[in-house]
Design a protein around this motif. Sequence first.
Motif, PDB file in Angstrom:
ATOM      1  N   ARG A   1      36.493  31.484  49.952  1.00  0.00           N
ATOM      2  CA  ARG A   1      36.558  32.951  50.029  1.00  0.00           C
ATOM      3  C   ARG A   1      35.572  33.401  51.097  1.00  0.00           C
ATOM      4  O   ARG A   1      34.367  33.324  50.891  1.00  0.00           O
ATOM      5  CB  ARG A   1      36.223  33.571  48.675  1.00  0.00           C
TER       6      ARG A   1
ATOM      7  N   ARG B   1      35.291  35.911  41.450  1.00  0.00           N
ATOM      8  CA  ARG B   1      36.630  35.317  41.563  1.00  0.00           C
ATOM      9  C   ARG B   1      36.567  33.788  41.672  1.00  0.00           C
ATOM     10  O   ARG B   1      37.455  33.097  41.176  1.00  0.00           O
ATOM     11  CB  ARG B   1      37.367  35.916  42.762  1.00  0.00           C
ATOM     12  N   THR B   2      35.513  33.270  42.301  1.00  0.00           N
ATOM     13  CA  THR B   2      35.384  31.814  42.447  1.00  0.00           C
ATOM     14  C   THR B   2      35.133  31.143  41.094  1.00  0.00           C
ATOM     15  O   THR B   2      35.613  30.043  40.843  1.00  0.00           O
ATOM     16  CB  THR B   2      34.229  31.472  43.422  1.00  0.00           C
TER      17      THR B   2
ATOM     18  N   HIS C   1      35.984  32.547  38.067  1.00  0.00           N
ATOM     19  CA  HIS C   1      37.073  32.805  37.124  1.00  0.00           C
ATOM     20  C   HIS C   1      38.384  32.114  37.465  1.00  0.00           C
ATOM     21  O   HIS C   1      39.128  31.743  36.580  1.00  0.00           O
ATOM     22  CB  HIS C   1      37.273  34.310  36.955  1.00  0.00           C
ATOM     23  N   GLU C   2      38.629  31.947  38.738  1.00  0.00           N
ATOM     24  CA  GLU C   2      39.907  31.343  39.120  1.00  0.00           C
ATOM     25  C   GLU C   2      40.092  29.933  38.537  1.00  0.00           C
ATOM     26  O   GLU C   2      41.122  29.669  37.911  1.00  0.00           O
ATOM     27  CB  GLU C   2      40.072  31.340  40.646  1.00  0.00           C
TER      28      GLU C   2
ATOM     29  N   ILE D   1      42.984  28.717  35.961  1.00  0.00           N
ATOM     30  CA  ILE D   1      43.898  27.636  36.365  1.00  0.00           C
ATOM     31  C   ILE D   1      43.919  26.560  35.288  1.00  0.00           C
ATOM     32  O   ILE D   1      44.970  26.054  34.902  1.00  0.00           O
ATOM     33  CB  ILE D   1      43.451  27.051  37.733  1.00  0.00           C
TER      34      ILE D   1
ATOM     35  N   THR E   1      49.720  23.838  37.330  1.00  0.00           N
ATOM     36  CA  THR E   1      48.763  24.410  38.283  1.00  0.00           C
ATOM     37  C   THR E   1      48.037  23.240  38.946  1.00  0.00           C
ATOM     38  O   THR E   1      48.021  22.141  38.405  1.00  0.00           O
ATOM     39  CB  THR E   1      47.710  25.302  37.572  1.00  0.00           C
TER      40      THR E   1
ATOM     41  N   HIS F   1      48.146  36.558  35.325  1.00  0.00           N
ATOM     42  CA  HIS F   1      48.008  35.962  36.642  1.00  0.00           C
ATOM     43  C   HIS F   1      47.381  36.944  37.636  1.00  0.00           C
ATOM     44  O   HIS F   1      46.519  36.597  38.433  1.00  0.00           O
ATOM     45  CB  HIS F   1      49.377  35.486  37.148  1.00  0.00           C
TER      46      HIS F   1
ATOM     47  N   ASN G   1      53.058  32.794  45.742  1.00  0.00           N
ATOM     48  CA  ASN G   1      52.076  32.107  44.904  1.00  0.00           C
ATOM     49  C   ASN G   1      52.721  31.119  43.946  1.00  0.00           C
ATOM     50  O   ASN G   1      52.130  30.737  42.945  1.00  0.00           O
ATOM     51  CB  ASN G   1      51.245  33.123  44.125  1.00  0.00           C
TER      52      ASN G   1
ATOM     53  N   ASP H   1      46.815  30.479  42.990  1.00  0.00           N
ATOM     54  CA  ASP H   1      46.108  31.724  43.281  1.00  0.00           C
ATOM     55  C   ASP H   1      45.942  32.648  42.068  1.00  0.00           C
ATOM     56  O   ASP H   1      46.598  33.677  41.944  1.00  0.00           O
ATOM     57  CB  ASP H   1      46.780  32.475  44.440  1.00  0.00           C
ATOM     58  N   PHE H   2      45.024  32.256  41.221  1.00  0.00           N
ATOM     59  CA  PHE H   2      44.705  33.070  40.047  1.00  0.00           C
ATOM     60  C   PHE H   2      43.487  33.969  40.303  1.00  0.00           C
ATOM     61  O   PHE H   2      42.845  34.430  39.363  1.00  0.00           O
ATOM     62  CB  PHE H   2      44.431  32.174  38.835  1.00  0.00           C
ATOM     63  N   GLY H   3      43.179  34.184  41.565  1.00  0.00           N
ATOM     64  CA  GLY H   3      41.964  34.913  41.933  1.00  0.00           C
ATOM     65  C   GLY H   3      41.875  36.317  41.368  1.00  0.00           C
ATOM     66  O   GLY H   3      40.794  36.865  41.189  1.00  0.00           O
TER      67      GLY H   3
END
Lengths: 219, 353
Positions: A33, A51-52, A54-55, A59, A69, A125, A132, A145-147
Amino acid sequence: MDTVAEQTLLKKGAEASLYLADWHGRKVVVKVRIPKKYRPAALDEQIRSYRTVHEPQLIHEAKAAGVPTPLIYMVNVPEASITMEYVEGQQIKQLLNKVPQQKRQELCVKIGELIGKLHRQGLIHGDLTTSNMILSPEGKIYFVDFGLGEKNIELEAQGVDLHLMKRALQSTHYQFWEEYFKGVLCGYSSILGSEATEKIYEKIMEIERRGRYVEERKQ
Amino acid sequence: MYPLKNVESMKNMPKKQRKDKTYCLGIESTADDFGVGIASFTGEILANKSDSYIPAEGGIHPREAARHHAEVADKVLNDALSAAGVKPRDLSVIAFSQGPGLGPCLRTGATVARALASYLNIPLVGVNHSVAHIEIGKLKTGVVDPVTLYASGGNTMVTAFESGRYRVFGETLDIALGNCLDVFAREAGLKHKKGLPLGAAVERLATEGKNLVSLPYVVKGMDLSLSGLLTATTALLHRGSCRLEDLCYSLQENAFSMVTEVTERALAHTEKEEVLLTGGVAANKRLQSMLSVIAQEHDARFNVVPLEFATDNGAMIAWTGVLAYRHGLVTPLEESFVKLRWRVDKVDVPWIQ
């Protein structure tokens, strides 16, 4: 990331850059990111590290819920990078309009089933688009991409998730979006049942009416 | 808009008028502005006049705004005609904003347009307000195929042309960006400066903000939500623990970062080479600077529509009327009812290849 040698840029997205790399003999994708210069550094760091973290969690939970995934190998929060399995295959976005009608229907139903499995486990999602989703050679559909995802069991969140799917179909597959979305709902209902699907459909309609300048909205 | 069934009016026109002296008069009345613009068929804007309704307190009261429009209509019409040096008889077509917008305001503009078209016996063209914002932006900045962020008091959307229509790639799920800023300004007791929206007061104070207060940042896919941000910022304001300057600064940084993120996603997705910023909030320097950063990162050219044409104006309606009319689209009187919730992606734009 020092263990990852030889990176080639796969894709420069809006939010992150994807690099193809070799990690201990495995073909991996490193998702970095990139800092966004347009927003204040403090806000940027907060968003990227959130986001890093949680993603990969999402996943992982999605996999447990039965949704293919990529495997996560490494997470580096200060660098906002995630090292994960490289999924072979083709983006659904690229092939959906090209395959025969029956195959299209099958894929959409399958996508609906996967969304249903996520929602059943309280996973959202957050960015359901056909770019995605990757169809692997063995016919499995991977969600990536679950960001922008979250854990949420509320009907509202699930409704927004499906509403975004619908919007993505409308903007990228405008010729067939109705047929596609019908397929998605059909798959969704095979997992969650017709009653829950009807409820969520009502919710989607409500969300759309809430939007500005929607024809259907009551005056 | 409907295909022109009867092309008599065009045919019967003297040749000279058809070629060089064809003008369209456009009427804009979706919200607080009553605007009249005159455009030539070759893309010159000969006049762009307006008169704004300024509420004594609170936001726009639709009925009061409509009353204002009815009162100023003849003055604004005359101003525009004399500024353009055009006589009513020289006009070839009347365009009006048919939606989306506030019902009473739209109806007032539509009534004026119908009356003019009937009296002059020339065709009427109903124009979509959002399409008009994009078209005048293209005309005035020279961009051809942009990703457009249209942010105003009533709209916040990211659009781009794809297969015959402007498609919406991202938009607010609740309130508009300008609305968010205006309501906060009102809650904070900030006052209108003549000719400027309330949101401009937030921009001014924000430049003196230093501390970034933690506020909700809500991006959902390509869409965003601003109502939670507004509620949270307002709650902090009433608690009185933060400086107003810091709140203005934080509100702007969060809200603009969200719309910029969504615009960047649309830009990456469509791979267009131009970014266009329009709507009343386009005047905000901070928003401009954020968008220019993402445009640069994606090797796209960034353009801001000049303020006169970025806020609601009659010229944009006139110019879009020209585009539609030249492609044979007119609106029969019986189809000229206003459309309060007419989405931009419901409108065919056959003039774009």
